[in-house]
Scaffold this motif. Sequence first.
Motif, short mmCIF file in Angstrom:
data_model
loop_
_atom_site.label_atom_id
_atom_site.label_comp_id
_atom_site.label_asym_id
_atom_site.label_seq_id
_atom_site.Cartn_x
_atom_site.Cartn_y
_atom_site.Cartn_z
N LEU A 1 -6.99 5.21 6.65
CA LEU A 1 -6.98 3.76 6.55
C LEU A 1 -7.76 3.12 7.71
CD1 LEU A 1 -3.27 3.07 5.55
CD2 LEU A 1 -5.27 2.92 4.09
N ARG A 2 -7.58 3.61 8.92
CA ARG A 2 -8.24 3.01 10.07
C ARG A 2 -9.75 3.19 9.98
NH1 ARG A 2 -6.53 5.59 15.58
NH2 ARG A 2 -7.57 7.33 14.55
N GLU A 3 -10.19 4.37 9.50
CA GLU A 3 -11.64 4.60 9.39
C GLU A 3 -12.29 3.66 8.38
OE1 GLU A 3 -9.40 6.89 9.73
OE2 GLU A 3 -10.04 7.97 11.52
N TRP A 4 -11.59 3.42 7.25
CA TRP A 4 -12.16 2.50 6.26
C TRP A 4 -12.22 1.08 6.82
CZ3 TRP A 4 -14.69 4.88 2.80
CH2 TRP A 4 -14.25 6.11 2.30
N GLY A 5 -11.20 0.67 7.57
CA GLY A 5 -11.23 -0.66 8.19
C GLY A 5 -12.36 -0.79 9.20
N MET A 6 -12.54 0.24 10.03
CA MET A 6 -13.63 0.21 11.01
C MET A 6 -14.99 0.16 10.32
SD MET A 6 -12.37 0.12 14.05
CE MET A 6 -13.85 0.58 14.96
N GLY B 1 -13.53 8.98 7.13
CA GLY B 1 -12.31 8.59 6.41
C GLY B 1 -12.04 9.46 5.20
N ALA B 2 -13.12 9.81 4.46
CA ALA B 2 -12.95 10.68 3.29
C ALA B 2 -12.49 12.06 3.71
CB ALA B 2 -14.26 10.75 2.51
N ARG B 3 -13.03 12.57 4.81
CA ARG B 3 -12.62 13.89 5.28
C ARG B 3 -11.15 13.88 5.74
NH1 ARG B 3 -15.84 18.59 5.30
NH2 ARG B 3 -14.97 19.10 7.34
N ARG B 4 -10.77 12.87 6.49
CA ARG B 4 -9.40 12.82 6.99
C ARG B 4 -8.40 12.59 5.85
NH1 ARG B 4 -7.67 9.41 11.64
NH2 ARG B 4 -6.04 10.99 11.54
N SER C 1 -3.40 0.06 8.19
CA SER C 1 -3.34 1.25 9.06
C SER C 1 -2.28 1.08 10.14
CB SER C 1 -4.70 1.51 9.70
OG SER C 1 -5.02 0.49 10.64
N LEU C 2 -2.04 -0.15 10.59
CA LEU C 2 -0.99 -0.39 11.59
C LEU C 2 0.39 -0.29 10.96
CD1 LEU C 2 -2.56 -3.39 13.54
CD2 LEU C 2 -2.51 -0.99 14.22
N HIS C 3 0.49 -0.64 9.68
CA HIS C 3 1.79 -0.62 8.99
C HIS C 3 2.16 0.77 8.52
CE1 HIS C 3 5.15 -1.94 6.60
NE2 HIS C 3 4.61 -1.46 5.51
N ARG C 4 1.17 1.55 8.12
CA ARG C 4 1.41 2.89 7.59
C ARG C 4 0.72 3.90 8.49
NH1 ARG C 4 0.76 2.21 0.99
NH2 ARG C 4 2.18 0.46 0.77
N HIS C 5 1.43 4.31 9.52
CA HIS C 5 0.81 5.19 10.51
C HIS C 5 0.58 6.59 9.96
CE1 HIS C 5 1.49 2.12 13.57
NE2 HIS C 5 2.73 2.00 13.14
N LEU D 1 -12.06 -7.68 4.10
CA LEU D 1 -11.53 -6.39 3.65
C LEU D 1 -11.24 -5.45 4.82
CD1 LEU D 1 -13.80 -5.79 0.52
CD2 LEU D 1 -11.42 -6.51 0.55
N GLY D 2 -12.08 -5.49 5.83
CA GLY D 2 -11.86 -4.64 6.99
C GLY D 2 -10.58 -4.98 7.72
N LEU D 3 -10.29 -6.29 7.86
CA LEU D 3 -9.04 -6.69 8.51
C LEU D 3 -7.84 -6.25 7.69
CD1 LEU D 3 -10.02 -10.26 9.76
CD2 LEU D 3 -9.73 -8.19 11.13
#
Length: 639
Positions: free
Chosen positions: A36-41, A82-85, A27-31, A19-21
């Motif tokens: 998105l990046r925080e949830w993946g991390m 991620g929730a804040r952003r 996140s790379l597709h939808r800048h 799921l993280g990947l």
Amino acid sequence: MHLDSTTLLLLSALISALLGLVWLGLSLHRHRTVGLREWGMALLCVAVGTLLLGARGVVPDLLSIDIGNLLILLAGGFCWRGARRFDGRPAPLWLALLPGLLWLMAQRLPGSELVEFRILVTSVLSGIPLIATAVEFWRGRPEGLACRILLTGAFGLHGGLILLRIPLMLLQPEWTRTAVLPDNPWVKLILLESILHGVGSSFALLALFRERGERQLLEAISASRDAAQQASAAKSRFLAWMSHEMRTPLNGVLGLSQALSESRALPLGAREQVTVITQAGQHLLALVNDVLDLALVEAGRLTLQSAPVPLSSLRENALALVRPEAAQKGIRLRTEIAPDLPSAMLGDGRRLQQVLLNLLANAVKFTPRGGEVLLAMQCWSDGSLRLAVTDTGPGISATQRALLFRDFSRLPSAAREGAPEGYGLGLAICAGLVQAMHGTLGVEPGPEGRGSRFWVHLPLQAAPAEAPAAAAPPAAVPTRDVLVVDDVAVNRMVVQALLQGGGHVVRQAASGEAALAMLAERPSDLVLMDLQMPGIDGLDTARRIRAQEAGRPDAPRMIIIALTGEVSPQAQEACRAAGMDGCLAKPVSRVSLQAVLRGLPARNRAAPAPEAGRPGQPAGAAPPPRLDESAPAGSAPAA
């Protein structure tokens, strides 16, 4: 199958890594999509952390315990960030890293080798960020996204279960000093719930991002629609203002040229020059009307009438208007009328004439000298009307046909071939009018590929036959007392010049206040009222006149006709509501003024004597004109 704590940790690590990947790929597709990046991390931290926790006894305790728990705690911080952003709130990175830093500091405290101590510290440092994440989703609930409530419950439940370990550890009678992973039912329950939470929250987050994207798209569409409506309203206001401003000088040009053309004191050369001025003014007026018609078509506010339209008159009137230019260029005008064509069809005669005239004028304009223009009229099998105008001009290529019916567009080849320039409005107006009449308009090459053929198919029905009525001779216009109210001196001069030639008594007032004072001294048979005036405008002046008449029941009712450059239905309705009896569009003509005077009721009071040299005419009686029966602007002067 026996599920121990190690197996559950490895299963959780595998699912979290997958799921993280996925989240990092999104996140790379939808800048532009934040969070998105925080949830993946966070999910990757959970994957690596649980993998290390499950490897106890295989890797050193520093990696399996210290670093493994550190990554789990960082995952909670990334969830909060991620929730804040996602909601556009500030989310400092150091706050997301703080639980991990506190965990590393706690490892230096006495008792850090105890299992219960480690569970207490990790429960506090991971439970609080998860509860804070649930609070962040709850704070954004007014946005109305359904998945927010689901995520609030998921993170709140997960954080609450982790915090429940604190009292359980405090109730333990004896704390254990070991590095072995606990394998009790409570730990297994937490691990199973973590797996379900990771999968469920990921799907909920995907739905939330999709829901947010759809909401933003709808808001953008709504904003674009509102902006388009505001732009359309602004354009309508601008066109109404421009119509009024342009019709005011045109009123002076056309009105005075009509008066001068009938003056026998002018020499023949001067009369010809006045005729050229009149033609130029009428051409400019036609352009103003075309722009207004195009705006009505685009705004969808075009109203169509349904009345019997004599096709012979429609044809002859249109041909008569283009015949002078055709004769000047030596162009032959021919007609082909189907024998089964009815004498009249139900439709809007003015709009039909406009379509046919634009097509004929366009054909004559682009046909070279010595060419030919053919007008064909026929009925199809369903009884509908088909018009076709064929010319012998240079023709239109297939790539250029798409540009024909756009407003303010001209073919690029027109300038090269020396064709006269136009405004690019005629065919666009035809397309809008035909569409409003539920018809179709098209163009195709002429016979043998020479020239062009423009055709119109209109679903009109034949009008019922009526017995021809005997034409009544025009009634004589009696002498009237007329008050002209306008703040522009040229407009007052035009109306006075057109009326005094018929022997009418004309008074002038430059404002609403002056008009009220003059009518208080002596009423008039007719008040021609401008609408836009400084001080008391025309509508307010009309209301005050009606109020004064209401206070004198024995006084005769004066007829008030608006003189305005704005001829929209809204303006006519405002005139009617103010107590006016009709509207005349600027520029006014002698014919339109005579139509109004002829429709006035018989005078029941003594008329003022006309000025010397301006004899009166016999009186007549007729009902006052309605708003929709006023004579069109720009009509030819009466003989």
